[in-house]
Design an enzyme around this catalytic site. Structure first.
Site, short mmCIF file in Angstrom:
data_model
loop_
_atom_site.label_atom_id
_atom_site.label_comp_id
_atom_site.label_asym_id
_atom_site.label_seq_id
_atom_site.Cartn_x
_atom_site.Cartn_y
_atom_site.Cartn_z
N CYS A 70 0.87 -1.18 0.00
CA CYS A 70 0.00 0.00 0.00
C CYS A 70 0.90 1.22 0.00
O CYS A 70 1.70 1.40 0.94
CB CYS A 70 -0.90 -0.01 1.23
SG CYS A 70 -1.90 1.49 1.45
N CYS A 177 -0.32 3.72 -6.84
CA CYS A 177 -1.23 3.07 -5.90
C CYS A 177 -1.34 1.62 -6.33
O CYS A 177 -1.51 1.34 -7.53
CB CYS A 177 -2.60 3.74 -5.90
SG CYS A 177 -3.87 2.85 -4.94
#
Length: 273
Positions: A70, A177
């Site tokens: 993440c 991302c």
């Protein structure tokens, strides 16, 4: 070998699938907390608390390495995660692939969540690795959530909005991302200009997984043997454990929308017939 991955949601699928392809015999632990998404809109204190809970749930299964799959958690919570878990458990962060993208000379666009776009962390990477290269930071509001929910219409809208903010002359796009790697080809199709050379997309999963396997092999004292097992075709496929909010569960149904999720589902004991 056992590799754990943590994320707010299914963004960890790209790195998990890369582990499965590179080292089929590795056991996988996937820890996420989709009910608390999106993490990027939370305070650093709250985000760190959530990331630490997901990491500790994974650590309880005694992996050989933990991938923070993440970008937002890597930006805001990495020091706390490492302080809590290392040196007993190697913690590998996900860093936007700005360095290899800039090596191509640019222009470069960095697609990221609004929380990461413009952050001191990302600006620092640009200054360090992309000095003299034209870089455009492109915020992508709603795209991670749309990918998480496998919402086709919302994903299409979010990609189109980000593509409209991307200069037409970019040669490379950094997928800042982990969720975005699941729709990489859709991003390529939206940004590619018909009269330009093929667009290069830079995700982080491959490099992060290579680092995790190396660190895990070093910790186990068998890096060479572990990596050779990935290619000998004789070792059985590793087990898969899915944790949602710290509790064992099946892969979310939305994960099966993506090729990476379907690859992992083959070893999910809850989904197997």
């Amino acid at each position: 070998m056992k590799i754990a991955l943590m994320d707010s949601g299914i963004g960890l699928l790209a790195a998990a699938a890369a582990v499965r392809r590179l080292h089929p015999g590795a056991d996988l632990v996937l820890s996420s907390d989709p009910d608390t998404m999106p993490w990027g809109q939370r305070s650093t204190q709250e985000l760190t608390r959530l990331a630490l809970a997901a990491a500790e749930a994974a650590a309880a299964h005694r992996p050989d390495a933990l991938i923070v799959a993440c970008n937002t958690a890597s930006v805001h919570a990495l020091p706390t995660l490492r302080a809590r878990l290392e040196p007993g458990l190697p913690v590998i962060a996900t860093v936007p692939a700005i360095k290899p993208a800039a090596a191509g000379g640019g222009p470069v666009a960095i697609w990221a969540t609004p929380a990461t776009t413009g952050s001191p962390y990302q600006r620092g990477l640009i200054e360090e690795f992309a000095a003299g290269v034209p870089v455009t930071e492109v915020p992508c509001p709603g795209l991670a959530d749309a990918v998480q929910e496998a919402d086709e219409e919302a994903t299409t809208r979010a990609i189109a909005a980000a593509a409209a903010l991307t200069p037409p002359d970019v040669r490379a796009v950094v997928l800042g991302c982990t969720h975005y790697e699941l729709v990489a080809e859709r991003i390529r199709a939206a940004v590619q200009q018909p009269d330009k050379p093929p667009l290069v997309l830079h995700g982080s999963a491959g490099a992060v997984v290579a680092q995790a396997l190396r660190r895990a092999g070093e910790r186990a004292g068998s890096a060479g043997a572990g990596l050779s097992a990935a290619y000998d075709g004789e070792r059985a496929e590793g087990a898969l454990t899915v944790l949602l909010g710290g509790r064992e569960a099946a892969l979310p149904r939305a994960a099966l929308t993506y090729a990476e999720g379907r690859l992992l589902a083959a070893s999910d004991p809850v989904l197997k017939p």
